[in-house]
Design a protein around this motif. Structure first.
Motif, PDB file in Angstrom:
ATOM      1  N   ALA A  66       0.856  -1.187   0.000  1.00 27.57           N
ATOM      2  CA  ALA A  66       0.000   0.000   0.000  1.00 27.57           C
ATOM      3  C   ALA A  66       0.891   1.236   0.000  1.00 27.57           C
ATOM      4  N   ASP A  67       0.532   2.219  -0.820  1.00 32.76           N
ATOM      5  CA  ASP A  67       1.234   3.498  -0.860  1.00 32.76           C
ATOM      6  C   ASP A  67       2.733   3.318  -1.131  1.00 32.76           C
ATOM      7  N   GLY A  68       3.070   2.350  -1.968  1.00 34.80           N
ATOM      8  CA  GLY A  68       4.477   2.099  -2.270  1.00 34.80           C
ATOM      9  C   GLY A  68       5.262   1.519  -1.113  1.00 34.80           C
ATOM     10  N   LEU A  69       4.566   0.870  -0.170  1.00 34.62           N
ATOM     11  CA  LEU A  69       5.199   0.278   1.011  1.00 34.62           C
ATOM     12  C   LEU A  69       4.764  -1.179   1.152  1.00 34.62           C
ATOM     13  N   LEU A  70       5.709  -2.015   1.568  1.00 32.38           N
ATOM     14  CA  LEU A  70       5.410  -3.406   1.875  1.00 32.38           C
ATOM     15  C   LEU A  70       5.281  -3.584   3.378  1.00 32.38           C
ATOM     16  N   PHE A  71       4.176  -4.192   3.808  1.00 38.77           N
ATOM     17  CA  PHE A  71       4.003  -4.600   5.197  1.00 38.77           C
ATOM     18  C   PHE A  71       4.190  -6.116   5.225  1.00 38.77           C
ATOM     19  N   ILE A  72       5.138  -6.606   6.022  1.00 37.97           N
ATOM     20  CA  ILE A  72       5.472  -8.035   6.022  1.00 37.97           C
ATOM     21  C   ILE A  72       5.496  -8.542   7.459  1.00 37.97           C
ATOM     22  N   ILE A  73       4.845  -9.670   7.697  1.00 45.53           N
ATOM     23  CA  ILE A  73       4.835 -10.307   9.014  1.00 45.53           C
ATOM     24  C   ILE A  73       5.820 -11.471   9.023  1.00 45.53           C
ATOM     25  N   ASP A  74       6.606 -11.576  10.070  1.00 43.49           N
ATOM     26  CA  ASP A  74       7.430 -12.761  10.290  1.00 43.49           C
ATOM     27  C   ASP A  74       6.539 -13.796  10.970  1.00 43.49           C
ATOM     28  N   GLY A  75       6.217 -14.861  10.252  1.00 45.92           N
ATOM     29  CA  GLY A  75       5.263 -15.840  10.736  1.00 45.92           C
ATOM     30  C   GLY A  75       5.749 -16.670  11.896  1.00 45.92           C
ATOM     31  N   GLU A  76       7.025 -16.612  12.220  1.00 54.52           N
ATOM     32  CA  GLU A  76       7.572 -17.365  13.343  1.00 54.52           C
ATOM     33  C   GLU A  76       7.821 -16.471  14.552  1.00 54.52           C
ATOM     34  N   LYS A  77       8.348 -15.268  14.315  1.00 58.27           N
ATOM     35  CA  LYS A  77       8.739 -14.399  15.427  1.00 58.27           C
ATOM     36  C   LYS A  77       7.690 -13.355  15.787  1.00 58.27           C
ATOM     37  N   GLY A  78       6.697 -13.153  14.926  1.00 59.69           N
ATOM     38  CA  GLY A  78       5.630 -12.221  15.247  1.00 59.69           C
ATOM     39  C   GLY A  78       5.979 -10.761  15.063  1.00 59.69           C
ATOM     40  N   SER A  79       7.037 -10.459  14.340  1.00 61.19           N
ATOM     41  CA  SER A  79       7.412  -9.068  14.088  1.00 61.19           C
ATOM     42  C   SER A  79       6.730  -8.561  12.815  1.00 61.19           C
ATOM     43  N   PRO A 108      14.430  -3.222  -6.073  1.00 61.74           N
ATOM     44  CA  PRO A 108      14.979  -4.418  -6.727  1.00 61.74           C
ATOM     45  C   PRO A 108      16.457  -4.652  -6.447  1.00 61.74           C
ATOM     46  N   LYS A 109      17.137  -3.659  -5.880  1.00 61.08           N
ATOM     47  CA  LYS A 109      18.570  -3.810  -5.640  1.00 61.08           C
ATOM     48  C   LYS A 109      18.887  -4.416  -4.271  1.00 61.08           C
ATOM     49  N   LYS A 110      18.013  -4.168  -3.285  1.00 67.04           N
ATOM     50  CA  LYS A 110      18.301  -4.677  -1.955  1.00 67.04           C
ATOM     51  C   LYS A 110      17.045  -4.647  -1.086  1.00 67.04           C
ATOM     52  N   TYR A 111      17.096  -5.418   0.001  1.00 67.68           N
ATOM     53  CA  TYR A 111      16.056  -5.368   1.019  1.00 67.68           C
ATOM     54  C   TYR A 111      16.231  -4.075   1.802  1.00 67.68           C
ATOM     55  N   LYS A 112      15.232  -3.188   1.742  1.00 68.60           N
ATOM     56  CA  LYS A 112      15.349  -1.863   2.339  1.00 68.60           C
ATOM     57  C   LYS A 112      14.265  -1.677   3.387  1.00 68.60           C
ATOM     58  N   GLU A 113      14.601  -1.959   4.622  1.00 69.05           N
ATOM     59  CA  GLU A 113      13.645  -1.869   5.718  1.00 69.05           C
ATOM     60  C   GLU A 113      13.598  -0.446   6.274  1.00 69.05           C
ATOM     61  N   LEU A 114      12.387   0.066   6.420  1.00 71.26           N
ATOM     62  CA  LEU A 114      12.188   1.418   6.945  1.00 71.26           C
ATOM     63  C   LEU A 114      11.890   1.412   8.436  1.00 71.26           C
ATOM     64  N   ALA A 115      11.196   0.373   8.906  1.00 73.78           N
ATOM     65  CA  ALA A 115      10.823   0.291  10.326  1.00 73.78           C
ATOM     66  C   ALA A 115      10.409  -1.137  10.638  1.00 73.78           C
ATOM     67  N   ARG A 116      10.410  -1.458  11.917  1.00 78.77           N
ATOM     68  CA  ARG A 116       9.906  -2.755  12.356  1.00 78.77           C
ATOM     69  C   ARG A 116       9.457  -2.654  13.809  1.00 78.77           C
ATOM     70  N   VAL A 117       8.587  -3.570  14.193  1.00 81.26           N
ATOM     71  CA  VAL A 117       8.213  -3.717  15.587  1.00 81.26           C
ATOM     72  C   VAL A 117       8.286  -5.199  15.916  1.00 81.26           C
ATOM     73  N   GLU A 118       9.017  -5.530  16.975  1.00 81.76           N
ATOM     74  CA  GLU A 118       9.223  -6.918  17.349  1.00 81.76           C
ATOM     75  C   GLU A 118       8.040  -7.438  18.172  1.00 81.76           C
TER      76      GLU A 118
END
Length: 463
Positions: free
Chosen positions: A388-401, A409-419
């Motif tokens: 949404a809005d040019g952003l990926l929201f991704i859940i870690d299915g094991e750790k719950g983050s 396309p050049k690299k994994y570019k994380e902007l924020a996370r919550v554990e």
């Protein structure tokens, strides 16, 4: 003869035009805010919402509310600022729960008996309801299909996919298909029956058509796929896949396309397939399939026969790679690149990016020994993703983050996370987004997150 133009008339016309435009804009905004069926408006986990936050506080986006849920993997639907979730109590009852999106309080519910002798593997609910202006359509894990009136909160009709279709058997992991609307029909996948696909009348539930002598009826594929309609070369069609039980077959399974107007088969491709994720169209003539259990990822080009001829559909495999595949969730397309969670039974690739040529650009684990590997990135373990809005929201299915990622396309570019915003195990359910509110769940709770104003204080009285 001259025609006299009256200023008052012009003002009335202009005002009427303004009102029509305003109404259209309001209607468009309401429709854009809904997430009323499995994987969103186009069944591709992509939202048209804008204005979302590109960074979060260290504690993550604010949690507007949390509600307890029964065990399972069912995703929510959202329409008219109401949340629709299929829940399950013990081994006897399914319940449609309808919540207020603003604060999570329950508006109404409907329960029905859905008994099983013992818990099946990965127990709980599976499917996402489909919601229209007046009706909720749902499919329970025991095969019950219901149309429920949103005003009376009572069923309009009810059927059972296991009991009412010839050749039925209960799938090992429960019925997981979600209902999809097409024209005046509810499409349902019946992949371990003699019939692989059926269309039910939306108003009555009566069978309109079902696929005869289905090419997949001897396949092992349970009822795990959702029959989304794609338009390929101008023809509306539904594509399903399954693993064959024929030990003499050269390939382990089949991909079959059915005509959406009457269910008759259009074309078939043999493949060592484990495709459960929803197929998506890439352009006017190409369909992408992705999966685990030997499936990998495959792009097929489809062409219909020439007008007036009696020829058959033709297919061409553009690429077919075993290197990555999404076990549950649809691959996301952004700026001509694929983004998907390639972590399941056979793949341990983490989240990956691939080009339209099928070649990997990067991955978050080191399973493929790519030269641009970066250590210590999440593996994500079958968690859901949403764009949404040019952003990926991704859940870690094991750790719950929960991770906020910029597609690159050049690299994994994380902007924020919550554990550890979710807890427990197997946090695989699809997400839903509406009006800046992101719904996520685990095996015990569902949370609503503000991803538009993530730092604003929560009003008193909210959960």
């Amino acid at each position: 003869m001259n025609t006299v133009q009256y200023p008052q008339g012009r003002r009335l016309v202009r005002r009427a035009t303004q009102l029509v435009i305003a109404f259209c804009l309001i209607l468009s905004a309401v429709q854009a805010g809904d997430w009323s069926s499995f994987q969103g408006p186009k069944c591709n986990s992509v939202s048209s919402e804008t204005g979302l936050a590109h960074k979060w506080p260290a504690t993550g986006p604010r949690v507007l509310w949390t509600v307890p849920v029964g065990e399972g993997y069912a995703g929510p639907a959202i329409r008219d600022n109401q949340v629709f979730l299929l829940d399950r109590q013990g081994t006897t009852t399914d319940t449609l729960r309808v919540l207020d999106l603003k604060d999570g309080h329950e508006l109404w519910s409907y329960s029905y008996k859905a008994e099983c002798e013992k818990k099946y593997a990965y127990y709980g609910t599976r499917s996402t309801p489909t919601v229209t202006e007046d009706t909720v359509y749902l499919i329970g894990p025991m095969g019950d299909v219901l149309a429920i009136d949103r005003k009376t909160h009572q069923p309009i009709w009810q059927r059972n996919l296991i009991k009412e279709f010839e050749g039925s058997s209960f799938p090992a992991y429960g019925v997981s298909t979600s209902p999809i609307l097409y024209k005046d029909w509810v499409l349902v996948a019946l992949q371990n029956h003699n019939c692989g696909l059926a269309a039910l009348d939306r108003k009555t539930g009566k069978t309109v058509w079902e696929t005869p002598a289905d090419p997949l009826h001897e396949s092992f594929n349970g009822m795990y796929q959702t029959p989304h309609v794609l338009t390929l070369d101008g023809v509306d069609q539904i594509i399903l896949a399954g693993l064959t039980t024929d030990k003499q077959a050269q390939k382990g399974g089949k991909v079959v396309s059915y005509d959406a107007k009457d269910g008759h088969p259009l074309w078939m491709v043999e493949h060592d397939t484990g495709f459960m994720a929803t197929p998506i169209a890439l352009g006017p003539k190409r369909v992408l399939l992705s999966g685990d259990y030997g499936g990998g990822t495959m792009l097929i080009e489809v062409k219909k026969p020439a007008q007036g001829s009696k020829g058959a559909f033709t297919t061409k495999v553009i690429f077919d790679t075993p290197d990555y595949g999404s076990i549950f969730h649809v691959p996301i397309v952004f700026d001509n690149y694929l983004y998907l969670n390639s972590t399941g039974k056979d793949h341990r690739d983490g989240f990956v990016c691939a080009g339209m040529d099928g070649k990997l650009r990067w991955q978050t684990t080191n399973s493929r020994k790519l030269p641009n590997y970066v250590p210590n990135l999440p593996s994500f373990d079958s968690g859901a993703s949403l764009l949404a809005d040019g952003l990926l929201f991704i859940i870690d299915g094991e750790k719950g983050s929960l991770h906020l990622v910029e597609p690159n396309p050049k690299k994994y570019k994380e902007l924020a996370r919550v554990e550890k915003i979710l807890e427990g195990k197997e946090m695989w359910a699809p997400m839903a987004l509406s009006n800046g509110k992101l719904l996520i769940r685990d095996q015990k709770q569902m949370k609503c997150l503000d991803v538009k104003n993530p730092t604003q204080a929560v009003a008193s009285g909210q959960k």
